[in-house]
Design a protein around this motif. Sequence first.
Motif, PDB file in Angstrom:
ATOM      1  N   PHE A  17       0.835  -1.199   0.000  1.00 47.92           N
ATOM      2  CA  PHE A  17       0.000   0.000   0.000  1.00 47.92           C
ATOM      3  C   PHE A  17       0.868   1.247   0.000  1.00 47.92           C
ATOM      4  O   PHE A  17       1.762   1.392   0.830  1.00 47.92           O
ATOM      5  CB  PHE A  17      -0.916  -0.005   1.234  1.00 47.92           C
ATOM      6  N   SER A  18       0.601   2.136  -0.942  1.00 50.81           N
ATOM      7  CA  SER A  18       1.299   3.412  -1.019  1.00 50.81           C
ATOM      8  C   SER A  18       0.241   4.482  -1.244  1.00 50.81           C
ATOM      9  O   SER A  18      -0.039   4.881  -2.363  1.00 50.81           O
ATOM     10  CB  SER A  18       2.310   3.400  -2.167  1.00 50.81           C
ATOM     11  N   THR A  20      -2.627   7.366   1.228  1.00 48.79           N
ATOM     12  CA  THR A  20      -2.763   8.231   2.386  1.00 48.79           C
ATOM     13  C   THR A  20      -3.070   7.470   3.661  1.00 48.79           C
ATOM     14  O   THR A  20      -2.337   7.557   4.636  1.00 48.79           O
ATOM     15  CB  THR A  20      -3.869   9.280   2.140  1.00 48.79           C
ATOM     16  N   ARG A  21      -4.165   6.687   3.669  1.00 53.67           N
ATOM     17  CA  ARG A  21      -4.572   5.988   4.893  1.00 53.67           C
ATOM     18  C   ARG A  21      -5.026   4.571   4.573  1.00 53.67           C
ATOM     19  O   ARG A  21      -5.744   4.337   3.612  1.00 53.67           O
ATOM     20  CB  ARG A  21      -5.706   6.742   5.571  1.00 53.67           C
ATOM     21  N   PHE A  22      -4.622   3.652   5.449  1.00 50.59           N
ATOM     22  CA  PHE A  22      -5.009   2.249   5.307  1.00 50.59           C
ATOM     23  C   PHE A  22      -5.694   1.820   6.596  1.00 50.59           C
ATOM     24  O   PHE A  22      -5.210   2.103   7.689  1.00 50.59           O
ATOM     25  CB  PHE A  22      -3.777   1.377   5.064  1.00 50.59           C
ATOM     26  N   PHE A  44       3.919  -1.088   3.717  1.00 51.64           N
ATOM     27  CA  PHE A  44       3.376   0.261   3.573  1.00 51.64           C
ATOM     28  C   PHE A  44       4.496   1.211   3.204  1.00 51.64           C
ATOM     29  O   PHE A  44       5.529   1.240   3.868  1.00 51.64           O
ATOM     30  CB  PHE A  44       2.721   0.714   4.876  1.00 51.64           C
ATOM     31  N   THR A  47       2.874   5.941   3.812  1.00 51.86           N
ATOM     32  CA  THR A  47       1.483   6.017   4.244  1.00 51.86           C
ATOM     33  C   THR A  47       1.369   6.918   5.461  1.00 51.86           C
ATOM     34  O   THR A  47       2.142   6.783   6.405  1.00 51.86           O
ATOM     35  CB  THR A  47       0.960   4.605   4.583  1.00 51.86           C
ATOM     36  N   ALA A  50      -1.634   3.856   9.140  1.00 51.80           N
ATOM     37  CA  ALA A  50      -2.061   2.490   8.844  1.00 51.80           C
ATOM     38  C   ALA A  50      -2.592   1.885  10.136  1.00 51.80           C
ATOM     39  O   ALA A  50      -1.915   1.911  11.153  1.00 51.80           O
ATOM     40  CB  ALA A  50      -0.903   1.664   8.306  1.00 51.80           C
TER      41      ALA A  50
END
Length: 85
Positions: A17-18, A20-22, A44, A47, A50
Amino acid sequence: CTFINNHSASSGGAVFFSGTRFYSTGCTFEFNSSDTGFGGATAFLGTDSAAIHNALFLGNSAQAGGAVAIFSRETGRQTLVALNG
């Protein structure tokens, strides 16, 4: 959500994941792997935040951060968190 037996030649065997928010809750990450990178289950990059709640990490593998790897774009430093259980 369930991630089982996923594989990456680089980082993040199940999730890379790259953004803003996870956020995830109640996910299972089992037997995911990364060959030459970090984060057998998740990786990540840059990010802002997360959050992984009530997750099960089992049997994930990578060069470092078998379950989770977190990289900051701003400082160029990396923080690796290895979870087993």
